[in-house]
Design a protein around this motif. Structure first.
Motif, PDB file in Angstrom:
ATOM      1  N   LYS A  56       0.882  -1.165   0.000  1.00  0.00           N
ATOM      2  CA  LYS A  56       0.000   0.000   0.000  1.00  0.00           C
ATOM      3  C   LYS A  56       0.917   1.211   0.000  1.00  0.00           C
ATOM      4  O   LYS A  56       1.865   1.280   0.794  1.00  0.00           O
ATOM      5  N   THR A  76      -3.177  10.821  -2.072  1.00  0.00           N
ATOM      6  CA  THR A  76      -3.665   9.667  -2.809  1.00  0.00           C
ATOM      7  C   THR A  76      -3.068   8.402  -2.212  1.00  0.00           C
ATOM      8  O   THR A  76      -1.966   8.435  -1.668  1.00  0.00           O
ATOM      9  N   ASP A  77      -3.821   7.316  -2.273  1.00  0.00           N
ATOM     10  CA  ASP A  77      -3.248   6.035  -1.853  1.00  0.00           C
ATOM     11  C   ASP A  77      -3.755   4.930  -2.751  1.00  0.00           C
ATOM     12  O   ASP A  77      -4.844   5.005  -3.316  1.00  0.00           O
ATOM     13  N   SER A  78      -2.915   3.906  -2.911  1.00  0.00           N
ATOM     14  CA  SER A  78      -3.200   2.782  -3.789  1.00  0.00           C
ATOM     15  C   SER A  78      -2.610   1.519  -3.210  1.00  0.00           C
ATOM     16  O   SER A  78      -1.645   1.570  -2.453  1.00  0.00           O
ATOM     17  N   ILE A  90      -2.633  -3.074  -9.919  1.00  0.00           N
ATOM     18  CA  ILE A  90      -3.259  -2.200  -8.927  1.00  0.00           C
ATOM     19  C   ILE A  90      -4.474  -2.904  -8.326  1.00  0.00           C
ATOM     20  O   ILE A  90      -5.173  -3.654  -9.010  1.00  0.00           O
ATOM     21  N   THR A  93      -9.011   1.040  -7.415  1.00  0.00           N
ATOM     22  CA  THR A  93      -8.654   2.353  -7.946  1.00  0.00           C
ATOM     23  C   THR A  93      -8.032   3.202  -6.841  1.00  0.00           C
ATOM     24  O   THR A  93      -8.222   2.927  -5.656  1.00  0.00           O
ATOM     25  N   ASN A  94      -7.307   4.225  -7.241  1.00  0.00           N
ATOM     26  CA  ASN A  94      -6.710   5.152  -6.288  1.00  0.00           C
ATOM     27  C   ASN A  94      -7.805   5.858  -5.488  1.00  0.00           C
ATOM     28  O   ASN A  94      -8.870   6.147  -6.014  1.00  0.00           O
ATOM     29  N   THR A 109      -0.332  11.427  -8.517  1.00  0.00           N
ATOM     30  CA  THR A 109      -0.891  10.127  -8.881  1.00  0.00           C
ATOM     31  C   THR A 109       0.094   9.011  -8.551  1.00  0.00           C
ATOM     32  O   THR A 109       1.300   9.245  -8.427  1.00  0.00           O
TER      33      THR A 109
END
Length: 144
Positions: A56, A76-78, A90, A93-94, A109
């Motif tokens: 993460k 933002t986090d992904s 991924i 989604t972000n 991003t």
């Protein structure tokens, strides 16, 4: 709790070294200072994800224009995974939030780069505008 960035980085490094699980790779903190002069995406950090791992990544930024008249706060986090001999993927989604005093759209991003098997944190400024960015990145990773 001390919020000094040097101490946060040290605490993150200590957590990583003190983690006793053979699977959890810990939490890492990174800070970057970047300048943009146009609307070209600039890679701030690339996180290589090893096989059989997941991570993460949370990135936050404060950005200000050279005359101080415009600025943004961005977050933002992904999540990402990578299978054996597979590409980084991924997870969903972000999730992003922002607040700004700006006529344009500076962006933060996190994207997949299957060529390098990395998650790339990128900032994009605006055409004909000079911005300074402070980007803070937090990474949590686990491996099977």
């Amino acid at each position: 709790m001390n919020t000094d960035k040097k101490n946060l980085t040290l605490q993150g490094d200590l957590k990583r070294k003190m983690n006793t699980s053979p699977f959890a790779l810990g939490r890492i903190y990174k800070d970057y200072y970047v300048a943009t002069t146009d609307a070209t995406a600039t890679t701030v950090y690339s996180h290589a994800l090893r096989e059989l791992a997941g991570c993460k990544i949370k990135a936050t930024a404060i950005v200000v224009k050279s005359d101080g008249a415009e600025g943004s706060r961005l977050e933002t986090d992904s999540g990402f995974i990578r299978a054996t001999a597979g590409n980084i993927t991924i997870l969903g989604t972000n999730t992003s939030t922002s607040g700004k005093v700006s006529t344009g759209t500076p962006t933060l991003t996190i994207v997949v780069n299957t060529g390098t098997q990395c998650a790339d944190v990128k900032v994009t400024g605006e055409a004909s505008k000079n911005f300074k960015w402070q980007v803070c990145i937090e990474i949590e990773e686990v491996q099977y």
